[in-house]
Design a protein around this motif. Structure first.
Motif, PDB file in Angstrom:
ATOM      1  N   LEU A  45     -36.111   7.912 -21.904  1.00 26.09           N
ATOM      2  CA  LEU A  45     -35.636   8.959 -23.152  1.00 26.09           C
ATOM      3  C   LEU A  45     -34.797  10.097 -22.411  1.00 26.09           C
ATOM      4  CD1 LEU A  45     -36.636  10.263 -25.171  1.00 26.09           C
ATOM      5  CD2 LEU A  45     -38.201  11.822 -24.367  1.00 26.09           C
ATOM      6  N   LEU A  46     -33.986   9.809 -23.224  1.00 27.61           N
ATOM      7  CA  LEU A  46     -32.592  10.552 -22.571  1.00 27.61           C
ATOM      8  C   LEU A  46     -33.030  11.671 -24.312  1.00 27.61           C
ATOM      9  CD1 LEU A  46     -30.465   7.246 -22.312  1.00 27.61           C
ATOM     10  CD2 LEU A  46     -30.425   9.156 -20.577  1.00 27.61           C
ATOM     11  N   LEU A  47     -32.774  12.536 -23.612  1.00 29.99           N
ATOM     12  CA  LEU A  47     -33.253  13.920 -25.081  1.00 29.99           C
ATOM     13  C   LEU A  47     -31.943  14.562 -24.628  1.00 29.99           C
ATOM     14  CD1 LEU A  47     -35.556  15.213 -26.417  1.00 29.99           C
ATOM     15  CD2 LEU A  47     -36.547  16.224 -24.728  1.00 29.99           C
ATOM     16  N   GLU A  48     -32.118  14.780 -25.648  1.00 31.97           N
ATOM     17  CA  GLU A  48     -30.131  15.810 -25.581  1.00 31.97           C
ATOM     18  C   GLU A  48     -30.907  16.617 -26.811  1.00 31.97           C
ATOM     19  OE1 GLU A  48     -26.474  15.468 -28.457  1.00 31.97           O
ATOM     20  OE2 GLU A  48     -26.706  14.470 -26.967  1.00 31.97           O
ATOM     21  N   LEU A  49     -30.858  18.140 -26.342  1.00 30.74           N
ATOM     22  CA  LEU A  49     -30.730  18.825 -26.561  1.00 30.74           C
ATOM     23  C   LEU A  49     -30.014  20.141 -27.315  1.00 30.74           C
ATOM     24  CD1 LEU A  49     -34.442  20.151 -24.887  1.00 30.74           C
ATOM     25  CD2 LEU A  49     -34.111  18.750 -27.382  1.00 30.74           C
ATOM     26  N   GLY A  50     -29.156  20.292 -28.501  1.00 26.24           N
ATOM     27  CA  GLY A  50     -28.432  21.465 -28.874  1.00 26.24           C
ATOM     28  C   GLY A  50     -27.400  21.364 -28.386  1.00 26.24           C
ATOM     29  N   VAL A  51     -26.598  19.702 -27.995  1.00 29.70           N
ATOM     30  CA  VAL A  51     -25.698  19.701 -27.750  1.00 29.70           C
ATOM     31  C   VAL A  51     -24.601  19.353 -29.196  1.00 29.70           C
ATOM     32  CG1 VAL A  51     -23.833  18.559 -26.415  1.00 29.70           C
ATOM     33  CG2 VAL A  51     -26.092  18.886 -25.544  1.00 29.70           C
ATOM     34  N   GLY A  52     -23.145  20.674 -28.751  1.00 33.44           N
ATOM     35  CA  GLY A  52     -22.500  20.275 -29.955  1.00 33.44           C
ATOM     36  C   GLY A  52     -20.979  20.148 -29.438  1.00 33.44           C
ATOM     37  N   ALA A  53     -20.623  19.973 -30.385  1.00 26.84           N
ATOM     38  CA  ALA A  53     -18.980  19.263 -30.217  1.00 26.84           C
ATOM     39  C   ALA A  53     -17.867  19.648 -28.901  1.00 26.84           C
ATOM     40  CB  ALA A  53     -18.831  18.772 -31.763  1.00 26.84           C
ATOM     41  N   SER A  54     -18.012  20.474 -28.773  1.00 25.05           N
ATOM     42  CA  SER A  54     -17.373  21.437 -27.823  1.00 25.05           C
ATOM     43  C   SER A  54     -17.290  20.571 -26.483  1.00 25.05           C
ATOM     44  CB  SER A  54     -17.664  22.677 -27.541  1.00 25.05           C
ATOM     45  OG  SER A  54     -18.552  23.542 -27.017  1.00 25.05           O
ATOM     46  N   THR A  55     -18.146  19.980 -26.287  1.00 19.22           N
ATOM     47  CA  THR A  55     -18.109  18.931 -24.739  1.00 19.22           C
ATOM     48  C   THR A  55     -18.975  18.207 -24.919  1.00 19.22           C
ATOM     49  OG1 THR A  55     -19.767  21.157 -23.902  1.00 19.22           O
ATOM     50  CG2 THR A  55     -17.728  21.642 -23.649  1.00 19.22           C
ATOM     51  N   PRO A  56     -19.116  17.511 -25.742  1.00 21.25           N
ATOM     52  CA  PRO A  56     -19.271  16.361 -25.731  1.00 21.25           C
ATOM     53  C   PRO A  56     -19.455  15.205 -24.724  1.00 21.25           C
ATOM     54  CG  PRO A  56     -17.443  15.654 -27.203  1.00 21.25           C
ATOM     55  CD  PRO A  56     -17.320  17.628 -27.119  1.00 21.25           C
ATOM     56  N   GLY A  57     -17.915  15.026 -23.881  1.00 19.58           N
ATOM     57  CA  GLY A  57     -18.254  14.565 -22.602  1.00 19.58           C
ATOM     58  C   GLY A  57     -18.990  14.720 -21.876  1.00 19.58           C
ATOM     59  N   ILE A  58     -19.923  15.250 -21.374  1.00 20.11           N
ATOM     60  CA  ILE A  58     -20.916  15.972 -20.388  1.00 20.11           C
ATOM     61  C   ILE A  58     -22.301  15.486 -20.562  1.00 20.11           C
ATOM     62  CG2 ILE A  58     -22.030  17.791 -18.989  1.00 20.11           C
ATOM     63  CD1 ILE A  58     -19.139  19.353 -19.626  1.00 20.11           C
ATOM     64  N   ILE A  59     -22.437  15.352 -21.937  1.00 20.14           N
ATOM     65  CA  ILE A  59     -23.775  15.026 -22.460  1.00 20.14           C
ATOM     66  C   ILE A  59     -24.079  14.087 -23.441  1.00 20.14           C
ATOM     67  CG2 ILE A  59     -26.405  15.140 -23.184  1.00 20.14           C
ATOM     68  CD1 ILE A  59     -26.065  17.808 -21.973  1.00 20.14           C
ATOM     69  N   LYS A  60     -23.730  14.336 -24.737  1.00 16.02           N
ATOM     70  CA  LYS A  60     -23.663  13.087 -25.578  1.00 16.02           C
ATOM     71  C   LYS A  60     -22.973  12.154 -25.573  1.00 16.02           C
ATOM     72  CE  LYS A  60     -22.966  15.517 -29.386  1.00 16.02           C
ATOM     73  NZ  LYS A  60     -24.325  15.397 -30.396  1.00 16.02           N
ATOM     74  N   TYR A  61     -21.927  11.685 -25.409  1.00 17.23           N
ATOM     75  CA  TYR A  61     -20.832  10.675 -25.250  1.00 17.23           C
ATOM     76  C   TYR A  61     -21.552   9.843 -23.674  1.00 17.23           C
ATOM     77  CZ  TYR A  61     -17.508  12.447 -28.424  1.00 17.23           C
ATOM     78  OH  TYR A  61     -16.992  12.859 -28.935  1.00 17.23           O
ATOM     79  N   PRO A  62     -22.016  10.089 -22.635  1.00 19.10           N
ATOM     80  CA  PRO A  62     -22.465   9.450 -21.213  1.00 19.10           C
ATOM     81  C   PRO A  62     -24.267   9.157 -22.388  1.00 19.10           C
ATOM     82  CG  PRO A  62     -21.713  11.077 -20.592  1.00 19.10           C
ATOM     83  CD  PRO A  62     -21.309  11.725 -21.931  1.00 19.10           C
ATOM     84  N   PHE A  63     -24.717   9.357 -22.820  1.00 19.06           N
ATOM     85  CA  PHE A  63     -26.617   9.235 -22.909  1.00 19.06           C
ATOM     86  C   PHE A  63     -25.793   8.414 -24.087  1.00 19.06           C
ATOM     87  CE2 PHE A  63     -29.184  12.971 -22.715  1.00 19.06           C
ATOM     88  CZ  PHE A  63     -29.062  13.255 -20.946  1.00 19.06           C
ATOM     89  N   TRP A  64     -24.942   8.260 -24.855  1.00 24.24           N
ATOM     90  CA  TRP A  64     -24.970   7.253 -25.620  1.00 24.24           C
ATOM     91  C   TRP A  64     -24.793   5.897 -25.092  1.00 24.24           C
ATOM     92  CZ3 TRP A  64     -21.279   9.750 -30.654  1.00 24.24           C
ATOM     93  CH2 TRP A  64     -21.922  10.078 -31.176  1.00 24.24           C
ATOM     94  N   ALA A  65     -23.969   5.849 -23.937  1.00 30.10           N
ATOM     95  CA  ALA A  65     -23.244   4.644 -23.616  1.00 30.10           C
ATOM     96  C   ALA A  65     -24.289   4.123 -22.964  1.00 30.10           C
ATOM     97  CB  ALA A  65     -22.130   4.801 -22.543  1.00 30.10           C
ATOM     98  N   LEU A  66     -25.364   5.237 -22.346  1.00 33.94           N
ATOM     99  CA  LEU A  66     -26.147   4.480 -21.572  1.00 33.94           C
ATOM    100  C   LEU A  66     -27.378   3.718 -22.356  1.00 33.94           C
ATOM    101  CD1 LEU A  66     -27.240   7.353 -19.551  1.00 33.94           C
ATOM    102  CD2 LEU A  66     -26.564   5.185 -17.983  1.00 33.94           C
ATOM    103  N   THR A  67     -27.656   4.668 -23.514  1.00 31.58           N
ATOM    104  CA  THR A  67     -28.907   3.762 -24.262  1.00 31.58           C
ATOM    105  C   THR A  67     -28.068   2.789 -24.791  1.00 31.58           C
ATOM    106  OG1 THR A  67     -29.774   6.051 -25.448  1.00 31.58           O
ATOM    107  CG2 THR A  67     -29.244   3.826 -26.993  1.00 31.58           C
ATOM    108  N   LYS A  68     -26.714   2.099 -25.270  1.00 29.13           N
ATOM    109  CA  LYS A  68     -26.437   1.587 -25.567  1.00 29.13           C
ATOM    110  C   LYS A  68     -26.314  -0.074 -24.447  1.00 29.13           C
ATOM    111  CE  LYS A  68     -21.960  -0.993 -27.536  1.00 29.13           C
ATOM    112  NZ  LYS A  68     -20.192  -0.685 -27.844  1.00 29.13           N
ATOM    113  N   GLU A  69     -25.851   0.378 -23.102  1.00 27.18           N
ATOM    114  CA  GLU A  69     -25.979  -0.240 -22.019  1.00 27.18           C
ATOM    115  C   GLU A  69     -27.843  -1.028 -21.777  1.00 27.18           C
ATOM    116  OE1 GLU A  69     -24.447   1.678 -18.972  1.00 27.18           O
ATOM    117  OE2 GLU A  69     -22.176   1.823 -19.961  1.00 27.18           O
TER     118      GLU A  69
END
Length: 119
Positions: A45-69
């Motif tokens: 489970l990749l749980l993202e809590l309150g990540v905004g658009a200012s730094t998506p490369g730290i949590i959001k984008y890597p979580f999306w990639a991990l989920t896709k893979e």
């Protein structure tokens, strides 16, 4: 200024090359990479809590990639007004577009009810 030593302080924001990357950050990053290598293709489970658009490369984008893979991964985001996921992982995503605190309390209550009823 630091209340203990009087040295000048600053907030830990993405402003320069020193953003959160101290020795503790590097040690944690290494542990995380080790965990990822051991967890490849496992249920997670990749749980993202309150990540905004200012730094998506730290949590959001890597979580999306991990989920896709990883077809066994589930991505869950809790963020009022910003609960989104790309179409490629929509079937593996839970989007909670509500207040995080209220959502976590509701989840805890549901789990407690389930435990009491043996579900």
């Amino acid at each position: 200024r630091c209340p203990r030593c009087g040295e000048e302080m600053t907030t830990n924001l993405r402003a320069d090359e020193f953003f959160v990357e101290d020795a503790g950050w590097h040690a944690a990053a290494e542990r995380y990479e080790d965990w990822l290598a051991r967890s490849e293709r496992r249920r997670m489970l990749l749980l993202e809590l309150g990540v905004g658009a200012s730094t998506p490369g730290i949590i959001k984008y890597p979580f999306w990639a991990l989920t896709k893979e990883n077809p066994a991964a589930l991505y869950c985001v809790m963020n009022r007004g910003e609960a989104v996921a790309p179409q490629e992982i929509a079937a593996q995503s839970i989007l909670v577009d509500e207040d995080i605190d209220a959502s976590l309390k509701a989840l805890q209550e549901a789990m407690e009810r389930s435990a009491r009823h043996g579900d």
